[in-house]
Design an enzyme around this catalytic site. Structure first.
Site, PDB file in Angstrom:
ATOM      1  N   ASP A 180       0.823  -1.222   0.000  1.00 27.23           N
ATOM      2  CA  ASP A 180       0.000   0.000   0.000  1.00 27.23           C
ATOM      3  C   ASP A 180       0.856   1.271   0.000  1.00 27.23           C
ATOM      4  OD1 ASP A 180      -2.096  -1.866   0.446  1.00 27.23           O
ATOM      5  OD2 ASP A 180      -1.877  -1.675   2.614  1.00 27.23           O
ATOM      6  N   GLU A 198     -11.339   0.071  -3.200  1.00 26.33           N
ATOM      7  CA  GLU A 198     -10.483   0.605  -2.123  1.00 26.33           C
ATOM      8  C   GLU A 198      -9.283   1.315  -2.761  1.00 26.33           C
ATOM      9  OE1 GLU A 198      -9.305  -2.852   0.167  1.00 26.33           O
ATOM     10  OE2 GLU A 198      -8.105  -3.666  -1.464  1.00 26.33           O
TER      11      GLU A 198
HETATM   12  O1  FUB Z   1      -3.147  -3.586   3.561  1.00 25.54           O
HETATM   13  C1  FUB Z   1      -4.448  -3.874   4.000  1.00 25.54           C
HETATM   14  C2  FUB Z   1      -5.448  -3.569   2.925  1.00 25.54           C
HETATM   15  O2  FUB Z   1      -5.150  -4.342   1.765  1.00 25.54           O
HETATM   16  C3  FUB Z   1      -5.431  -2.157   2.422  1.00 25.54           C
HETATM   17  O3  FUB Z   1      -6.026  -1.246   3.299  1.00 25.54           O
HETATM   18  C4  FUB Z   1      -6.114  -2.335   1.135  1.00 25.54           C
HETATM   19  O4  FUB Z   1      -6.032  -1.249   0.265  1.00 25.54           O
HETATM   20  C5  FUB Z   1      -5.444  -3.580   0.595  1.00 25.54           C
HETATM   21  O5  FUB Z   1      -4.234  -3.298  -0.057  1.00 25.54           O
END
Ligand code: FUB
Length: 328
Positions: free
Chosen positions: A16, A229
């Protein structure tokens, strides 16, 4: 040029990546993945992170410095677990670190921590940002107005679908749930930040992403294009570029608009699926070139143990993002 095949760091697992050009260097704010025996599930329980490191590079292909632990979840009074994808911003000479985590009730909230230095350590506020919820904060300071915004949200494990009724968390929608059919998809959120960067000055708004062929919001069943996301905002040639992950279809995609609040119109894909379930990125300009930071699981071959990579990106004459230079 950074190699699209080489992880930035191999001594710890990272994911991320939120990259910024601060003080003439590239700073990267990633999640710090760690080993766990929690089995993979669609709620993301296996992403059981406890702290953050900050990385920096003088040049994109130069050596990478790990500045060590910048913030621990255990040092944040409101956090119970799962410190997920963070971001950072610089305003008025101070650095602000935004991070999502579950509160003591298991609800994802977004916290802020402050430092005089881009690498931290960051001092967290006692409580999460009032009115914040869900995951994946992306802070954006508009270079033309100096106004700052926080973009956020993530469905399924990120709980955005639990907040369909204003101010009410519906726990029965936790897990891999989302609307279906031809109704509008759930949209990410944006709120303007206060001058001191610690609170919202308004209730979070929906950031609408339109389908170019209809001019209507993307529909819930459009899993190749709807928001899942990993929000990110940048500006190129006066246009706002909102990019994100489509989650279960594993694309990094983007939409453009004329205001930081949108509406945004879907433009296309930035990156095809990488190895691993999640895909998450940032886009940064440094010394006149543009770079995509992203992650995959090539170092571990496990979904929850990821590694950050970077590659140069390009824009064509129409402002479309390209992975290879265009011969125009
Ligand atoms: O790293 C945990 C979660 O996985 C993140 O918040 C999302 O965007 C995904 O990459």
């Amino acid at each position: 040029m950074p190699s699209p095949t080489e992880p930035l760091a191999t001594h710890i697992f990272t994911a991320d990546p939120s990259a910024h050009s601060f003080e003439g260097k590239i700073y990267v704010y990633p999640s710090h993945d760690r080993e766990t025996d929690i089995a993979d599930n669609d709620n993301g329980d296996q992403y059981d992170m406890v702290d953050y490191h900050v990385f920096s590079m003088d040049t994109i292909d130069g050596p990478v410095t790990d500045h060590g632990v910048s913030l621990r979840g255990a040092d944040v009074p409101w956090v119970s677990k799962q410190v997920w994808a963070p971001d950072a911003a610089c305003k008025n000479g101070k650095y602000f670190f935004y991070f999502p985590a579950r509160d003591k009730e298991g609800i994802f909230r977004i916290g802020v921590a402050e430092s005089d230095r881009p690498e931290g350590p960051f001092k967290p506020d006692e409580s999460y940002i009032p009115g914040s919820y869900s995951i994946d904060p992306a802070s954006y300071v508009d270079e033309d107005t100096n106004d700052a915004y926080l973009y956020f949200g993530g469905i399924w494990g990120g709980q955005l679908q639990c907040w369909q009724q204003k101010g009410v968390f519906d726990a029965s929608l936790s897990g891999p749930h989302e609307p279906s059919g031809k109704i509008p998809a759930l949209m990410p959120r944006v709120a303007k930040l206060s001058e001191d960067m610690h609170t919202f000055v308004e209730e979070p708004r929906e950031l609408v992403i339109l389908a170019p062929e209809t001019g209507e919001p993307l529909i819930a069943d459009d899993h190749d294009r709807r928001f899942f996301e990993a929000a990110w905002m940048h500006k190129y040639n006066g246009k706002y570029y909102f990019s994100y992950s489509t989650g279960d279809t594993h694309y990094l995609v983007y939409a453009t608009g004329d205001s930081p609040y949108g509406p945004f119109t879907y433009q296309g894909r930035i990156l095809e699926p990488v190895e691993g379930w999640t895909t998450h990125h940032s886009i940064v300009q440094h010394k006149g070139k543009w770079y995509l930071f992203y992650h995959d699981t090539s170092l571990s071959h496990k979904n929850h143990l990821r590694c950050v990579k970077a590659r140069e990106i390009f824009y064509d004459k129409e402002g479309k993002i390209q992975l290879e230079p265009t011969s125009e």
